[in-house]
Structure formats: C-alpha cells, structure tokens
Write a protein that holds these residues in place. Structure first.
Motif, mmCIF file in Angstrom:
data_model
loop_
_atom_site.group_PDB
_atom_site.id
_atom_site.type_symbol
_atom_site.label_atom_id
_atom_site.label_comp_id
_atom_site.label_asym_id
_atom_site.label_seq_id
_atom_site.Cartn_x
_atom_site.Cartn_y
_atom_site.Cartn_z
ATOM 1 N N LEU A 163 -28.665 34.671 17.360
ATOM 2 C CA LEU A 163 -29.290 33.413 17.764
ATOM 3 C C LEU A 163 -29.121 33.184 19.258
ATOM 4 O O LEU A 163 -28.050 33.425 19.815
ATOM 5 C CB LEU A 163 -28.675 32.239 16.998
ATOM 6 C CG LEU A 163 -28.905 32.213 15.490
ATOM 7 C CD1 LEU A 163 -28.163 31.041 14.863
ATOM 8 C CD2 LEU A 163 -30.384 32.145 15.157
ATOM 9 N N LEU A 164 -30.166 32.699 19.885
ATOM 10 C CA LEU A 164 -30.137 32.444 21.323
ATOM 11 C C LEU A 164 -30.754 31.081 21.616
ATOM 12 O O LEU A 164 -31.510 30.533 20.810
ATOM 13 C CB LEU A 164 -30.923 33.523 22.080
ATOM 14 C CG LEU A 164 -30.465 34.975 21.920
ATOM 15 C CD1 LEU A 164 -31.507 35.904 22.549
ATOM 16 C CD2 LEU A 164 -29.099 35.186 22.553
ATOM 17 N N GLY A 165 -30.427 30.535 22.766
ATOM 18 C CA GLY A 165 -31.094 29.341 23.269
ATOM 19 C C GLY A 165 -31.126 28.184 22.288
ATOM 20 O O GLY A 165 -30.097 27.796 21.720
ATOM 21 N N LEU A 166 -32.337 27.650 22.096
ATOM 22 C CA LEU A 166 -32.510 26.465 21.264
ATOM 23 C C LEU A 166 -32.011 26.673 19.847
ATOM 24 O O LEU A 166 -31.342 25.800 19.288
ATOM 25 C CB LEU A 166 -33.985 26.057 21.247
ATOM 26 C CG LEU A 166 -34.328 24.831 20.389
ATOM 27 C CD1 LEU A 166 -33.590 23.596 20.896
ATOM 28 C CD2 LEU A 166 -35.835 24.597 20.369
ATOM 29 N N GLU A 167 -32.313 27.828 19.249
ATOM 30 C CA GLU A 167 -31.881 28.084 17.877
ATOM 31 C C GLU A 167 -30.357 28.031 17.763
ATOM 32 O O GLU A 167 -29.821 27.429 16.822
ATOM 33 C CB GLU A 167 -32.390 29.440 17.398
ATOM 34 C CG GLU A 167 -33.882 29.472 17.103
ATOM 35 C CD GLU A 167 -34.326 30.808 16.535
ATOM 36 O OE1 GLU A 167 -35.284 30.816 15.742
ATOM 37 O OE2 GLU A 167 -33.715 31.843 16.884
ATOM 38 N N LYS A 168 -29.675 28.628 18.705
ATOM 39 C CA LYS A 168 -28.209 28.600 18.693
ATOM 40 C C LYS A 168 -27.705 27.188 18.968
ATOM 41 O O LYS A 168 -26.730 26.722 18.349
ATOM 42 C CB LYS A 168 -27.663 29.568 19.739
ATOM 43 C CG LYS A 168 -26.146 29.753 19.677
ATOM 44 C CD LYS A 168 -25.692 30.842 20.641
ATOM 45 C CE LYS A 168 -24.185 31.068 20.556
ATOM 46 N NZ LYS A 168 -23.740 32.125 21.502
ATOM 47 N N GLY A 169 -28.379 26.485 19.868
ATOM 48 C CA GLY A 169 -27.992 25.109 20.168
ATOM 49 C C GLY A 169 -28.112 24.207 18.961
ATOM 50 O O GLY A 169 -27.266 23.326 18.739
ATOM 51 N N GLU A 170 -29.149 24.404 18.140
ATOM 52 C CA GLU A 170 -29.333 23.581 16.947
ATOM 53 C C GLU A 170 -28.221 23.827 15.935
ATOM 54 O O GLU A 170 -27.812 22.914 15.202
ATOM 55 C CB GLU A 170 -30.696 23.865 16.318
ATOM 56 C CG GLU A 170 -31.884 23.466 17.185
ATOM 57 C CD GLU A 170 -31.869 22.000 17.571
ATOM 58 O OE1 GLU A 170 -31.529 21.165 16.726
ATOM 59 O OE2 GLU A 170 -32.195 21.683 18.729
ATOM 60 N N VAL A 171 -27.720 25.054 15.867
ATOM 61 C CA VAL A 171 -26.597 25.344 14.974
ATOM 62 C C VAL A 171 -25.352 24.597 15.449
ATOM 63 O O VAL A 171 -24.617 24.014 14.651
ATOM 64 C CB VAL A 171 -26.332 26.861 14.887
ATOM 65 C CG1 VAL A 171 -25.028 27.133 14.131
ATOM 66 C CG2 VAL A 171 -27.494 27.559 14.186
ATOM 67 N N HIS A 172 -25.122 24.603 16.746
ATOM 68 C CA HIS A 172 -23.972 23.861 17.275
ATOM 69 C C HIS A 172 -24.156 22.352 17.056
ATOM 70 O O HIS A 172 -23.174 21.635 16.836
ATOM 71 C CB HIS A 172 -23.785 24.169 18.761
ATOM 72 C CG HIS A 172 -23.112 25.476 19.016
ATOM 73 N ND1 HIS A 172 -21.759 25.666 18.825
ATOM 74 C CD2 HIS A 172 -23.600 26.679 19.441
ATOM 75 C CE1 HIS A 172 -21.437 26.912 19.122
ATOM 76 N NE2 HIS A 172 -22.544 27.544 19.496
ATOM 77 N N LEU A 173 -25.389 21.874 17.093
ATOM 78 C CA LEU A 173 -25.645 20.459 16.822
ATOM 79 C C LEU A 173 -25.276 20.117 15.381
ATOM 80 O O LEU A 173 -24.622 19.097 15.113
ATOM 81 C CB LEU A 173 -27.119 20.132 17.077
ATOM 82 C CG LEU A 173 -27.561 18.694 16.788
ATOM 83 C CD1 LEU A 173 -26.727 17.691 17.572
ATOM 84 C CD2 LEU A 173 -29.040 18.518 17.110
ATOM 85 N N ASP A 174 -25.659 20.976 14.449
ATOM 86 C CA ASP A 174 -25.295 20.744 13.056
ATOM 87 C C ASP A 174 -23.779 20.858 12.866
ATOM 88 O O ASP A 174 -23.181 20.132 12.059
ATOM 89 C CB ASP A 174 -26.012 21.734 12.143
ATOM 90 C CG ASP A 174 -27.435 21.304 11.823
ATOM 91 O OD1 ASP A 174 -27.790 20.146 12.133
ATOM 92 O OD2 ASP A 174 -28.200 22.124 11.269
ATOM 93 N N ARG A 175 -23.142 21.772 13.597
ATOM 94 C CA ARG A 175 -21.680 21.866 13.524
ATOM 95 C C ARG A 175 -21.034 20.575 14.036
ATOM 96 O O ARG A 175 -20.043 20.098 13.459
ATOM 97 C CB ARG A 175 -21.192 23.069 14.354
ATOM 98 C CG ARG A 175 -21.294 24.401 13.613
ATOM 99 C CD ARG A 175 -21.100 25.584 14.557
ATOM 100 N NE ARG A 175 -19.870 25.488 15.320
ATOM 101 C CZ ARG A 175 -18.703 26.022 14.957
ATOM 102 N NH1 ARG A 175 -18.612 26.686 13.809
ATOM 103 N NH2 ARG A 175 -17.639 25.915 15.725
#
Length: 262
Positions: free
Chosen positions: A136-148
């Motif tokens: 995962l990179l960029g926005l997709e990875k950021g969204e995972v951290h947001l859910d975390r």
C-alpha cells in the motif's frame, strides 16, 4: 454541551471502502473474473439480497476470493457488519494464499468492516495484516492508518491514535476527514491549539461540510469563544439542515440561546 468524541466517525461516505479490483492492470483488458466481479458488485449495491445469492452462486462455481469479496460488499450494503467482516477476511486469506497482488486492499476492507461493526480489536488485527503486505502506498496506506486511529480511539488509546494521525496527514494530506477527526481528538485531549490548526486545514479542504463546521464550533466553544461557536454551528445548519451534524448544531444553538436568556 459538546458532541461525544468521534461522533463524526459516522460521517464517512464509504464506511466499508471501495470495491477492488475493477482491474489489476489498467492498461490491460479485464479478465473474465474481473468483469464478473464488477457485475457482482453492481448487483450487490443495487439489490444486496440478490447480490448475496449471486456471490454465493459464483463461489460454488469456483469464484474463490473474488466471489467472497463481492459477498462482503453485499452484506455491507445490508449493514450486516459481522457477516461482511467475515466474508472480507475469508477473501483476504484466500487471496493471500493465491498471492493476489491486491491482497492488502482485501485486508483493509475487512478491517474497515470490523470497525463499522464496533469491533476495534479485530479491526486492528486486519488493518495490521494490510500494512504487513508492504504494497500500500500514498492515499491507500493513509486510509489504513486513519482506520487504525479510529480503532485506537474506540479502545481509548488516544496517544496511539495521535501517532496514527501523524501518518494519516503525511500520507493523505488532502483527506479532510483525517484532519477533522484529528481535530476532534485534539479537542477532547485538551490541546486546543492543535485542534484549531487541524480544523482549519479541514475547513480549507471541505468548506461546505456540515461536520467540519460543527467541529469548528465545538472547538471555539471549548476555547470560550461562544460567538465563533455560534457562527460555525449556524453554518453547519445552513450547509445541510437535514444532516446529522446540523441536527446536533441546532441542539447546541438552542442550548446556547437558553443559557443567554437565563
């Protein structure tokens, strides 16, 4: 008077993420499985009950993890989060065994569904599995951290949630929801300077979002500026009087008016 922490978590327009994949390689023609997956998801969105039937039929016919993934969306459209979580997780497990290129997205959606189903512990397990893939990179990875971050807040681990928001802002700086939720958390933790800074960014990115205006009012009120709070709460109502955020803002405005007349 102020709204409970992370009331705005319910504001996300895509509580269980977006379907994957439309195609793995955009420059190549879709495979028959990808075409059927898209058709299955379209049906799941339009008619979730029929979507469950179609996904199970496809699974019996050998649709494997794409069929299970579609099944997850069909259950999610019915807000059956335990079933959706299970379907997404099973799809992710099968996809991982098959070395499917976008398995991380499958785990991310399983985590998102678990979060929507109020199971933050399971959500973190699946979200961690998404990050471990390293794809995962960029926005997709950021969204995972947001859910975390959301999961850690649900577990009252505010310090860890704050760390997650640092990653969210680094990876997905254009996502107003990340700034809105970090502002809400900062206010709850008593860090009003940070809350004001974060909500200002959210307001620039989503000037016509009633949830952003509501939180801006909450932060102003927490800082003792009732006039600024009133302006922002009124703005929330003006933007979309039927929204959940506006209904809360109306309640606060009524309480504010009552306190002034007493």
């Amino acid at each position: 008077m102020l709204t409970p922490l992370f009331f705005v978590l319910a504001q996300s327009a895509t509580p269980f993420g977006s379907p994957v994949p439309e195609t793995i390689n955009p420059s190549a023609p879709m495979t028959m499985s990808e075409v059927r997956f898209n058709e299955c998801v379209d049906l799941a969105v339009d008619d979730p009950v029929s979507g469950v039937v179609e996904a199970n039929k496809w699974r019996i016919e050998g649709g494997r993890f794409l069929a299970r993934h579609c099944l997850g969306f069909a259950y999610a459209e019915q807000f059956n989060w335990p079933a959706a979580t299970s379907a997404f997780a099973e799809a992710a497990k099968e996809a991982e065994i098959a070395k499917y290129p976008r398995v991380a997205n499958f785990w991310a959606q399983a985590g998102n569904a678990a979060l929507a189903g109020n199971d933050p512990v399971k959500a973190l397990e699946y979200l961690n599995a998404a990050l471990v893939q390293g794809t995962l990179l960029g926005l997709e990875k950021g969204e995972v951290h947001l859910d975390r971050a959301r999961a850690h807040v649900a577990l009252n681990d505010y310090d860890q949630a704050t760390k997650e928001f640092v990653m969210v802002h680094k990876l997905a700086p254009q996502d107003p929801l990340g700034w809105l939720l970090s502002a809400t958390l900062a206010r709850r933790m008593g860090d009003l300077p940070l809350a004001k800074a974060d909500i200002a960014v959210a307001a620039k990115l989503a000037a016509r979002d009633p949830a952003v205006a509501l939180e801006a009012g909450n932060i102003a009120y927490a800082g003792g500026d009732t006039e600024e709070a009133k302006v922002n709460w009124e703005k929330s109502v003006e933007i979309d009087a039927e929204s959940r955020s506006a209904k809360v803002a109306e309640k606060y405005l009524a309480q504010l008016a009552t306190s002034v007349t007493e």
